[in-house]
Design a protein around this motif. Sequence first.
Motif, short mmCIF file in Angstrom:
data_model
loop_
_atom_site.label_atom_id
_atom_site.label_comp_id
_atom_site.label_asym_id
_atom_site.label_seq_id
_atom_site.Cartn_x
_atom_site.Cartn_y
_atom_site.Cartn_z
N LYS A 196 0.71 -1.74 0.25
CA LYS A 196 -0.30 0.25 0.00
C LYS A 196 1.10 1.28 0.14
O LYS A 196 0.61 2.42 -0.54
N MET A 197 2.05 1.45 0.54
CA MET A 197 2.87 2.84 0.81
C MET A 197 3.15 2.45 -0.32
O MET A 197 4.81 3.35 -0.86
N LYS A 198 3.34 1.27 -1.60
CA LYS A 198 3.83 1.40 -2.87
C LYS A 198 5.91 0.88 -2.67
O LYS A 198 6.45 1.41 -3.49
N ARG A 199 5.93 0.23 -1.47
CA ARG A 199 7.28 -0.07 -1.26
C ARG A 199 7.87 -1.91 -1.61
O ARG A 199 7.71 -2.42 -0.95
N TYR A 200 7.21 -1.82 -3.03
CA TYR A 200 7.19 -3.11 -3.42
C TYR A 200 8.74 -3.86 -3.23
O TYR A 200 8.49 -5.33 -3.17
N GLU A 201 9.79 -3.10 -3.55
CA GLU A 201 10.85 -4.20 -3.17
C GLU A 201 10.64 -4.97 -1.90
O GLU A 201 11.27 -5.91 -1.57
N ASP A 202 11.05 -3.77 -0.42
CA ASP A 202 10.94 -4.14 0.75
C ASP A 202 9.35 -5.05 0.66
O ASP A 202 9.95 -6.26 1.66
N ALA A 203 8.60 -5.30 0.29
CA ALA A 203 7.02 -6.17 0.15
C ALA A 203 8.20 -7.52 0.40
O ALA A 203 7.15 -8.33 0.66
N ASN A 204 8.43 -7.21 -1.12
CA ASN A 204 8.77 -8.54 -1.93
C ASN A 204 9.37 -9.00 -1.03
O ASN A 204 9.24 -10.79 -1.21
N SER A 205 10.73 -8.72 -0.57
CA SER A 205 11.75 -9.43 0.29
C SER A 205 11.03 -10.27 1.60
O SER A 205 11.46 -11.45 2.26
N PHE A 206 9.56 -9.37 2.29
CA PHE A 206 9.58 -10.01 2.98
C PHE A 206 8.32 -11.18 2.80
O PHE A 206 8.28 -12.19 3.26
#
Length: 320
Positions: A247-257
């Motif tokens: 939702k925060m558009k932190r896609y790379e961080d979300a992908n790792s998570f």
Amino acid sequence: MRTSSSFLSMRSFAPFLALLAFVVTSSAFGQALVLKGGDRVFSSEFSIEQGKIVRTIKIGEQTAKSVIDKRNIDMLEWPYPAELTEAADLQAKGKTEEAIAVLKKGRDFFEIFEGIEGNWYLDTYFAYVEALNQGGKFDDVVKALPALRSLKLTDAQKMRLRIIQLDIERQTTSDYVAIIAEAQSIMKETDDSAIGASLWAIIADVHTRKKEWEKALLAYLRIPVFYGTQMQRVPEAELNAAKTLIKMKRYEDANSFLARIVESYPGSPVAEVATKEKAAINGMKNVAEDEAAAAADGKPAAETPKEGEAAKPAESKPKS
């Protein structure tokens, strides 16, 4: 020398004797019904059939069955139920649905012994309702609450019931200020980690509903960071944290998570959802915070220049 040798042999044999005594004692006083006459009926000797306690007695190759009247049972000698341990383990693996099924089985078994000393009915029933609530079974929770309230709850269970009620209010009202205030009030009354983890899950969801992504993310992450012992809460909290990063558009961080969730909880519904979320954002880059904030507010983000193309200068407003 023989006496000394015999003594050493006995000393080396002592641990084995102690272990044997423990096994015999555990077997004798494990899962059993204690009748008013003092006799014990072990779990291997009875079953629940159509709401009745049926005892099976073997005499040689012959078997005979008889019904045990509940009024003739003095108490249960029963260690901590395997259902509670198994359900907690399943929830820690992100398998809430399976945990609910296990707890229902345990609740149904102990229900027939309700009111008898040593019974685990209340504990299994309470854990069952909490699992339903965590699994989002809203209607089932509402139906179960009247019966739960009618039982003789401990002070700790009464507080946990307040949390379940607060969670219901979270889903039926938009008075978010009151919900967070109540959650914070309960946290001041106890330092119980299970209660703390439940309350932060509620607070995080409220922030999510209000689209306060940063606050929601921090609230979700509090659960694995500060309440890691509450493993049944961790998988869902981590998945929701990853969704918040999207939702925060932190896609790379979300992908790792999400990748870590898939690896940590294989074969679970949590891992399945994480896999789908990961596929949806595959290859997407983090968006700058100001652009993400603008998008969250419904404002158009600045156009990203194409390869080899200079960024368009911002239009200046005419002076008045």
